[in-house]
Design an enzyme around this catalytic site. Structure first.
Site, PDB file in Angstrom:
ATOM      1  N   ASN A 100       5.322   2.654  -2.900  1.00  0.00           N
ATOM      2  CA  ASN A 100       6.422   2.542  -1.951  1.00  0.00           C
ATOM      3  C   ASN A 100       7.329   3.738  -2.168  1.00  0.00           C
ATOM      4  O   ASN A 100       8.235   3.699  -3.009  1.00  0.00           O
ATOM      5  CB  ASN A 100       7.194   1.237  -2.170  1.00  0.00           C
ATOM      6  CG  ASN A 100       8.476   1.188  -1.348  1.00  0.00           C
ATOM      7  OD1 ASN A 100       8.579   1.818  -0.310  1.00  0.00           O
ATOM      8  ND2 ASN A 100       9.458   0.446  -1.829  1.00  0.00           N
TER       9      ASN A 100
ATOM     10  N   MET B  29       7.805   3.687   3.907  1.00  0.00           N
ATOM     11  CA  MET B  29       8.371   2.476   3.317  1.00  0.00           C
ATOM     12  C   MET B  29       7.298   1.416   3.250  1.00  0.00           C
ATOM     13  O   MET B  29       6.564   1.207   4.219  1.00  0.00           O
ATOM     14  CB  MET B  29       9.539   1.974   4.173  1.00  0.00           C
ATOM     15  CG  MET B  29      10.109   0.646   3.709  1.00  0.00           C
ATOM     16  SD  MET B  29      10.759   0.733   2.039  1.00  0.00           S
ATOM     17  CE  MET B  29      12.079   1.905   2.301  1.00  0.00           C
ATOM     18  N   CYS B  30       7.220   0.749   2.122  1.00  0.00           N
ATOM     19  CA  CYS B  30       6.220  -0.295   1.932  1.00  0.00           C
ATOM     20  C   CYS B  30       6.840  -1.435   1.155  1.00  0.00           C
ATOM     21  O   CYS B  30       7.921  -1.325   0.599  1.00  0.00           O
ATOM     22  CB  CYS B  30       5.008   0.248   1.177  1.00  0.00           C
ATOM     23  SG  CYS B  30       4.300   1.732   1.922  1.00  0.00           S
ATOM     24  N   GLY B  31       6.125  -2.532   1.129  1.00  0.00           N
ATOM     25  CA  GLY B  31       6.517  -3.672   0.325  1.00  0.00           C
ATOM     26  C   GLY B  31       5.466  -3.930  -0.730  1.00  0.00           C
ATOM     27  O   GLY B  31       4.264  -3.795  -0.476  1.00  0.00           O
TER      28      GLY B  31
ATOM     29  N   SER C 266       2.368  -3.932   1.708  1.00  0.00           N
ATOM     30  CA  SER C 266       2.505  -3.733   3.152  1.00  0.00           C
ATOM     31  C   SER C 266       2.799  -2.262   3.404  1.00  0.00           C
ATOM     32  O   SER C 266       3.292  -1.556   2.519  1.00  0.00           O
ATOM     33  CB  SER C 266       3.627  -4.612   3.719  1.00  0.00           C
ATOM     34  OG  SER C 266       4.868  -4.289   3.107  1.00  0.00           O
TER      35      SER C 266
END
Length: 604
Positions: A87, A1-3, A61
């Protein structure tokens, strides 16, 4: 999971209005980066470049869930100058992602290596998994962005306007804000922005002509070679009417015409869960012997119980699995219990209460009855069935009790995360997911034991969403049969698949990821969707039978076959009603879909 946060603007020297726009954009981007950092707490990085008149900003992120080495995004290719913000998860494709590889790194290498960037959709059509991405192709000065065909990851878009003449993409919003007008990126295509042809003097007027839609499957590529380009369509073959399909006599006996379908459903789901729970990095920090890598959003219903059972088959036996069960203190519900329903109970409510009393739906032990909501009762019962069926597994049944004051205190944060969704129904579901995924609650070694404080550190959360849409679990499927027969059921099931990308997945992703966790949907793996879509309709459900048997019949038979007897007969109950997160105050209009926007003031 990323932003992900991507911005593009076209500064103009000595322009007072542009200076004001730049100030709004800079403040907004900072807020978006902060919100996206919560999604990827392991690493964050920003990269800025100039492309002609445009200034492009890339922020990403990282929540590390794949590979041995730490990864910092955005990915940058030193030779080509390409930039990639990813993501997602690759569960199938790329000739497999090795245990020690990072899927984002491997996918970026494949993208850079395809030669013709316009073949990007063909490459993505061979990749299965939830995703959203932003990709800058340096040679062509184009930005590509998309979500997976089912929209399992959030990506929001702001198009340039007269008041806010810049372009934004972000995984999560900063709530209502005067600086943008956000909507979900649609999933029907791969989007391509031709940056170099945007005019700094008229970015708003030129924008529509520079934003293009690329089909997910090119005419040169056969669908058989692109299994993940789009969800499959429903098998439209009608059951024979002379004679009608045989009716199921009991869940204990699988009819011969359903035997193969039951086994195949189990195999497809088992493979999907295996792909999604294996090779998760160890939990850090470890929390003694009860630290789990995987958790299940657990109501005790058939969907979440089947996922828990399948996770048990693939997670190391010496590691626990967390079962996250959320319950809300709902003043309206408690008032009814203490005082009776002011104004009188309806006949339906009286029948429901009598049925529950007759079934003995109470739980012994030292439980706080304010939190003995329907999902808590079924969850407690179902964890005992799992313990009987899965000896040697430690199940952490996490009681996540949410006092009314705490839910109201979190309301502004929840509304911000779910934006641009903003209905009362959105709020009820978002509240339940927000607190369930946070994982802060208590644990008991047995029903009579005193509870101990417990926090789940699992970063991967399994979610049963999708089974009702694919297997006919809603009341509207029975209504369709009663009004239009099997043909109407087939039409409704096709609508269900068509609506999945535009319904709740983006919102749910934003809620769960806010705690640095990732939700995975085994029922929505495109291989599972294809298998269920291609089955004849009467192999999946039978609206002629009663609730709890005729809905999701195929899944019920599979659950009963592996020993999940209690779970296989449970009736459908929506999360917001099972957890009591819905309608916490009197005076809320049941039919209202709108939230009081005055309570969600846009930030200046």
């Amino acid at each position: 999971m990323c932003g992900i946060v991507f911005s593009a603007h076209w500064p103009r020297d000595a322009d007072v209005s542009d200076n004001r726009h730049a100030a709004v954009l800079n403040e907004l981007v900072q807020r978006l980066q902060t919100a996206n950092t919560a999604r990827g707490p392991d690493a964050q990085q920003t990269r800025r470049i100039s492309v002609g008149d445009a200034e492009l900003g890339f922020f990403a992120s990282e929540l590390r869930l794949r590979g041995d080495e730490p990864v910092v995004q955005p990915h940058v290719h030193a030779e080509s100058g390409d930039i990639f913000c990813w993501n997602g998860e690759v569960f199938e494709g790329l000739n497999g992602v090795d245990l020690h590889e990072n899927d984002g790194v491997k996918l970026f290498a494949a993208i850079v290596g395809i030669g013709d960037v316009l073949q990007l959709p063909d490459l993505l059509a061979t990749v299965e998994g939830p995703y959203a991405f932003v990709y800058y192709h340096h040679i062509s000065r184009r930005v590509f962005f998309a979500r997976d065909p089912l929209g399992r990851r959030s990506l929001l878009i702001h198009r340039p306007s007269a008041g806010n003449p810049y372009f934004l993409l972000t995984s999560v919003s900063a709530g209502p804000h005067v600086g943008y007008d956000l909507s979900e990126v649609d999933t029907e295509c791969i989007h391509m922005l031709d940056v170099q042809h945007l005019d700094m003097h008229d970015p708003v007027g030129k924008f529509a002509g520079c934003l293009h839609r690329l089909p997910r499957l090119s005419s040169a590529m056969a669908s058989v070679d692109a299994p993940f380009a789009a969800p499959a369509t429903i098998n439209r073959t009608l059951p024979s009417s002379d004679p009608e399909p045989p009716m199921l006599e009991s869940l204990d006996s699988i009819p011969s015409h359903l035997s193969s379908a039951v086994d195949s459903l189990f195999a497809h789901l088992d493979q999907s869960v295996s792909q999604q729970v294996c090779n998760i990095p160890p939990v850090l920090p470890r929390s003694g012997s009860r630290a789990a890598r995987v958790a299940v959003l657990f109501s005790g219903g058939i969907d979440s119980t089947m996922l828990a059972f399948l996770a048990h088959r693939h997670a190391p036996l010496d590691e626990p699995i967390d079962l996250l069960n959320v319950a809300f203190e709902n003043p309206r519900k408690i008032r009814v219990q203490l005082e009776g329903n002011v104004g009188g109970m309806t006949k339906k409510e009286k029948k429901t209460r009598a049925r529950k009393e007759a079934a003995g739906e109470t739980v012994e032990g030292s439980y706080d009855h304010d939190y003995l909501v329907p999902d808590r009762v079924t969850g407690l019962r179902e964890v005992e069935e799992l313990r009987r069926l899965c000896p040697g597994r430690l199940w952490n049944f996490v009681e996540i009790d949410v006092p009314y004051s705490e839910s109201q205190g979190a309301r502004s944060a929840v509304e911000s995360l779910m934006w641009p969704r903003h209905t009362i129904m959105d709020l009820s579901l978002a509240m339940a997911l927000y607190f369930a995924s946070r994982g802060v609650g208590q644990f008991r070694s047995d029903p009579d034991a005193e509870p101990e404080a417990f926090t789940s550190h699992a970063r991967v959360l399994l979610n049963g969403l999708g089974s009702d849409e694919l297997l006919g679990g809603y009341g509207r499927h029975r209504t369709a049969y009663n009004t239009g027969g099997w043909q109407a059921v087939i039409d409704e099931l096709q609508l269900e698949i068509d609506r999945i990308p535009t319904r709740n997945l983006g919102r749910d992703d934003r809620m769960i990821a806010a705690h640095g966790k990732e939700t995975r949907h085994p029922f929505l793996a495109l291989g599972v969707v294809r298998f269920l879509a291609e089955l004849p309709v009467h192999h999946k459900l039978d609206p002629r039978l009663g609730v709890g048997v005729g809905d999701k019949t195929l899944l019920r038979l599979a659950a009963r076959k592996v020993g999940l007897v209690e779970a296989s007969a449970r009736k459908k109950r929506a999360m917001q009603f099972g957890s009591h997160s819905a309608r916490m105050e009197n005076g809320v209009d049941r039919g209202s879909g709108g939230l009081d926007i005055s309570e969600m003031t846009a930030c200046a």
